[in-house]
Write a protein that holds these residues in place. Structure first.
Motif, mmCIF file in Angstrom:
data_model
loop_
_atom_site.group_PDB
_atom_site.id
_atom_site.type_symbol
_atom_site.label_atom_id
_atom_site.label_comp_id
_atom_site.label_asym_id
_atom_site.label_seq_id
_atom_site.Cartn_x
_atom_site.Cartn_y
_atom_site.Cartn_z
ATOM 1 N N GLY A 1 87.302 109.828 50.671
ATOM 2 C CA GLY A 1 87.028 110.724 49.539
ATOM 3 C C GLY A 1 85.562 110.718 49.112
ATOM 4 N N ASP A 2 84.965 109.499 48.975
ATOM 5 C CA ASP A 2 83.573 109.420 48.516
ATOM 6 C C ASP A 2 82.629 110.133 49.486
ATOM 7 O OD1 ASP A 2 84.417 108.102 46.339
ATOM 8 O OD2 ASP A 2 83.797 106.093 47.019
ATOM 9 N N GLN A 3 82.886 109.913 50.782
ATOM 10 C CA GLN A 3 82.017 110.535 51.795
ATOM 11 C C GLN A 3 82.161 112.059 51.773
ATOM 12 O OE1 GLN A 3 83.804 107.856 52.182
ATOM 13 N NE2 GLN A 3 82.582 106.289 53.218
ATOM 14 N N VAL A 4 83.401 112.541 51.633
ATOM 15 C CA VAL A 4 83.607 114.002 51.619
ATOM 16 C C VAL A 4 82.920 114.597 50.393
ATOM 17 C CG1 VAL A 4 85.328 115.849 51.540
ATOM 18 C CG2 VAL A 4 85.775 113.817 52.882
ATOM 19 N N ARG A 5 83.058 113.929 49.218
ATOM 20 C CA ARG A 5 82.398 114.424 48.000
ATOM 21 C C ARG A 5 80.884 114.463 48.189
ATOM 22 N NH1 ARG A 5 83.028 110.303 44.500
ATOM 23 N NH2 ARG A 5 81.041 109.632 45.357
ATOM 24 N N GLU A 6 80.311 113.363 48.732
ATOM 25 C CA GLU A 6 78.858 113.311 48.972
ATOM 26 C C GLU A 6 78.443 114.428 49.929
ATOM 27 O OE1 GLU A 6 76.169 111.597 48.165
ATOM 28 O OE2 GLU A 6 77.050 110.179 46.745
ATOM 29 N N GLY A 7 79.241 114.594 51.007
ATOM 30 C CA GLY A 7 78.895 115.588 52.026
ATOM 31 C C GLY A 7 78.953 117.004 51.487
ATOM 32 N N LEU A 8 79.998 117.314 50.714
ATOM 33 C CA LEU A 8 80.182 118.700 50.263
ATOM 34 C C LEU A 8 79.388 119.027 49.005
ATOM 35 C CD1 LEU A 8 83.975 119.504 50.785
ATOM 36 C CD2 LEU A 8 82.026 120.360 52.065
ATOM 37 N N LEU A 9 79.188 118.025 48.131
ATOM 38 C CA LEU A 9 78.534 118.338 46.849
ATOM 39 C C LEU A 9 77.270 117.528 46.578
ATOM 40 C CD1 LEU A 9 81.976 118.685 45.803
ATOM 41 C CD2 LEU A 9 80.416 120.312 44.715
ATOM 42 N N GLY A 10 76.996 116.526 47.397
ATOM 43 C CA GLY A 10 75.747 115.767 47.275
ATOM 44 C C GLY A 10 75.613 115.003 45.963
ATOM 45 N N VAL A 11 76.744 114.602 45.339
ATOM 46 C CA VAL A 11 76.665 113.848 44.079
ATOM 47 C C VAL A 11 77.602 112.631 44.129
ATOM 48 C CG1 VAL A 11 76.025 115.772 42.573
ATOM 49 C CG2 VAL A 11 78.446 115.333 43.047
ATOM 50 N N SER A 12 77.280 111.627 43.267
ATOM 51 C CA SER A 12 78.158 110.452 43.229
ATOM 52 C C SER A 12 79.159 110.565 42.078
ATOM 53 C CB SER A 12 77.309 109.183 43.072
ATOM 54 O OG SER A 12 76.492 109.334 41.921
ATOM 55 N N ASN A 13 78.970 111.595 41.227
ATOM 56 C CA ASN A 13 79.865 111.751 40.080
ATOM 57 C C ASN A 13 80.087 113.253 39.842
ATOM 58 O OD1 ASN A 13 80.962 111.996 37.543
ATOM 59 N ND2 ASN A 13 79.748 110.316 36.669
ATOM 60 N N CYS A 14 81.345 113.659 39.739
ATOM 61 C CA CYS A 14 81.647 115.093 39.610
ATOM 62 C C CYS A 14 81.182 115.674 38.274
ATOM 63 C CB CYS A 14 83.143 115.335 39.798
ATOM 64 S SG CYS A 14 83.662 115.118 41.497
ATOM 65 N N ASN A 15 80.780 114.803 37.313
ATOM 66 C CA ASN A 15 80.262 115.346 36.048
ATOM 67 C C ASN A 15 78.785 115.692 36.151
ATOM 68 O OD1 ASN A 15 82.674 115.167 34.632
ATOM 69 N ND2 ASN A 15 82.372 112.962 34.350
ATOM 70 N N ASN A 16 78.159 115.311 37.282
ATOM 71 C CA ASN A 16 76.715 115.578 37.426
ATOM 72 C C ASN A 16 76.416 116.549 38.558
ATOM 73 O OD1 ASN A 16 76.275 113.711 35.444
ATOM 74 N ND2 ASN A 16 76.022 112.000 36.893
ATOM 75 N N LEU A 17 77.136 117.643 38.623
ATOM 76 C CA LEU A 17 76.844 118.609 39.701
ATOM 77 C C LEU A 17 75.422 119.119 39.512
ATOM 78 C CD1 LEU A 17 80.142 120.673 39.881
ATOM 79 C CD2 LEU A 17 79.462 118.675 41.185
ATOM 80 N N ASN A 18 74.694 119.252 40.612
ATOM 81 C CA ASN A 18 73.278 119.616 40.476
ATOM 82 C C ASN A 18 72.831 120.543 41.611
ATOM 83 O OD1 ASN A 18 73.022 117.986 42.727
ATOM 84 N ND2 ASN A 18 72.521 116.162 41.503
ATOM 85 N N GLN A 19 71.528 120.612 41.801
ATOM 86 C CA GLN A 19 70.949 121.490 42.809
ATOM 87 C C GLN A 19 71.514 121.225 44.212
ATOM 88 O OE1 GLN A 19 68.730 124.173 42.364
ATOM 89 N NE2 GLN A 19 69.367 124.422 44.483
ATOM 90 N N PHE A 20 71.736 119.929 44.529
ATOM 91 C CA PHE A 20 72.286 119.597 45.847
ATOM 92 C C PHE A 20 73.648 120.270 46.050
ATOM 93 C CE2 PHE A 20 69.670 115.614 45.368
ATOM 94 C CZ PHE A 20 68.748 115.968 46.339
ATOM 95 N N SER A 21 74.454 120.280 44.957
ATOM 96 C CA SER A 21 75.810 120.842 45.072
ATOM 97 C C SER A 21 75.729 122.334 45.403
ATOM 98 C CB SER A 21 76.576 120.663 43.762
ATOM 99 O OG SER A 21 76.270 119.443 43.164
ATOM 100 N N LEU A 22 74.854 123.049 44.670
ATOM 101 C CA LEU A 22 74.764 124.497 44.873
ATOM 102 C C LEU A 22 74.225 124.833 46.261
ATOM 103 C CD1 LEU A 22 74.964 127.411 43.893
ATOM 104 C CD2 LEU A 22 72.755 127.148 42.771
#
Ligand code: HEM
Length: 271
Positions: free
Chosen positions: A210-231
Motif C-alpha cells: 500500500g505505501d509503495q503504491v501510494r508513493e508511486g501514484l501520488l508522491g506523498v507519505s500522507n493523504c492529507n498532504n496532496l501536493n504538486q507531485f500528486s497532480l
C-alpha cells in the motif's frame, strides 16, 4: 365514357412501355461504361471476382483491418448494437484531438490548474467547445465501451476463438475508467482534489504494498498532504501512460478481430 382497350391496343402499349424501359436501361449501361462515369467513380478499380476482393483486402490498409469475409447478419446494426466498438474508437479519436487542443493551455500546477481551465472556457477561442467536447466524449466513451462489452457478452462473442480478445477488452475497459478518473483530477478543483484523496486512500490500502503504491501514484507519505507531485503524476498518467497503453491495446484488439473473424449470430455460427 372511357373506351376499353382491345388486346391489340394493350399489346401495342406494352411494346412502347417496355421498349422505353429497355432503352433507359441500355442508356444507363452505356453511361456507366463511358469515360466520364469511370473518371468519376473509378469502377475499373473495383474488384470483380472473389480473388480480386481478397487481393484488395490485403493491399489497402484501412480495408485490411476488417476480416476478409463476414456473415451478412453480423453487419446489421442490431447485431453489433450500433457498432458500439467502432463508436468507442471514434470517441477516442475525438478525445485525442480535443485533448491536444486543451494541452496547449492547461498547466498542471496546483496553483494554476483551475485558473487555466477557467481561462480555456472564457478566453480561448473555441476553448469552451473543445473543453465540453472532451468532457462529454470522455463520459460517453465510458458508457459506450461498457455497452460494447455487454453486447459482446450478450451475443456470446467472448467464446472460442475470441477469449484472448475478451481479456484485451477487459483491460481496455479498465483503462477507459482510469482515463475518466485521472481526467477528473486534473482541474484540481474541489471535485478533483477530493477524487485524488479517494485514490490515495484506496492506494494505501492495497495489501502489503500500500505505501509503495501510494508513493508511486501520488508522491506523498500522507493523504492529507496532496501536493504538486500528486497532480503531475496523474497528469503524466492521463496524457502519456494511458494513451500509449490504449493505442497499443486497440491495435492488438483490431488485429485479433481481423484474425479471429467477426462473430456471427449464434444460430448462424452453428449452421
Ligand atoms: C477502447 C475500447 C474498445 C474499442 C475501441 C473497441 C473496438 C472494437 C471494434 C471496432 C470491434 C468490431 C466491431 C464492433 O463490435 O463494433 C470490437 C469487437 C470486439 N470487442 Fe471491442 N473495443 C473496446 C473495448 C472492448 C471491451 C471492453 C471488450 C470486452 C471486455 C471488448 C471485446 C471485443 C470482442 C470479443 C470483439 C469481437 C466481437 C465479435 O466478433 O462479435 N472490446 N471492438
Amino acid at each position: 365514357m372511357g373506351a376499353i382497350a382491345s388486346p391489340a391496343e394493350d399489346e401495342a402499349m406494352n411494346t412502347i412501355f417496355y421498349g422505353m424501359i429497355d432503352k433507359l436501361v441500355l442508356a444507363m449501361q452505356q453511361l456507366r461504361r463511358s469515360r466520364l462515369w469511370i473518371s468519376i467513380f473509378r469502377r475499373e478499380h473495383l474488384p470483380q471476382t472473389e480473388t480480386d476482393y481478397l487481393a484488395m483486402n490485403r493491399r489497402n490498409f484501412f480495408v485490411h483491418i476488417l476480416p476478409a469475409a463476414m456473415n451478412k447478419k453480423s453487419l446489421r446494426t442490431s447485431y453489433s448494437w450500433l457498432w458500439m466498438g467502432v463508436t468507442a474508437f471514434w470517441l477516442f479519436v475525438i478525445l485525442v484531438i480535443s485533448g491536444i487542443y486543451l494541452m496547449f493551455y492547461y498547466v498542471p500546477s496546483v496553483e494554476r490548474a483551475f485558473d487555466t481551465i477557467r481561462y480555456i472556457i472564457n478566453q480561448v477561442s473555441l476553448g469552451r467547445f473543445f473543453r465540453n467536447l472532451h468532457k462529454w466524449a470522455g463520459e460517453l466513451m465510458v458508457a459506450v465501451v461498457f455497452f460494447h462489452m455487454l453486447r459482446v457478452f450478450y451475443t456470446g462473442a467472448y467464446q472460442k476463438p475470441r477469449e484472448f480478445n475478451w481479456i484485451v477488452g477487459v483491460v481496455l475497459f479498465l483503462i477507459t475508467i482510469f482515463f475518466a478518473f485521472s481526467g477528473y483530477i486534473l482541474p484540481w478543483d474541489q471535485l478533483g482534489y477530493y477524487a485524488a484523496k479517494i485514490a490515495c486512500n484506496i492506494a494505501q490500502n492495497v495489501p502489503f504494498v500500500g505505501d509503495q503504491v501510494r508513493e508511486g501514484l501520488l508522491g506523498v507519505s500522507n493523504c492529507n498532504n496532496l501536493n504538486q507531485f500528486s497532480l503531475i503524476r496523474w497528469y503524466v498518467i492521463h496524457v502519456f501512460l494511458l494513451p500509449v497503453l490504449i493505442i497499443l491495446l486497440i491495435a492488438i484488439h483490431f488485429w485479433r478481430i481481423r484474425k479471429d473473424d467477426f462473430s456471427a449470430p449464434p444460430e448462424e455460427e452453428r449452421a
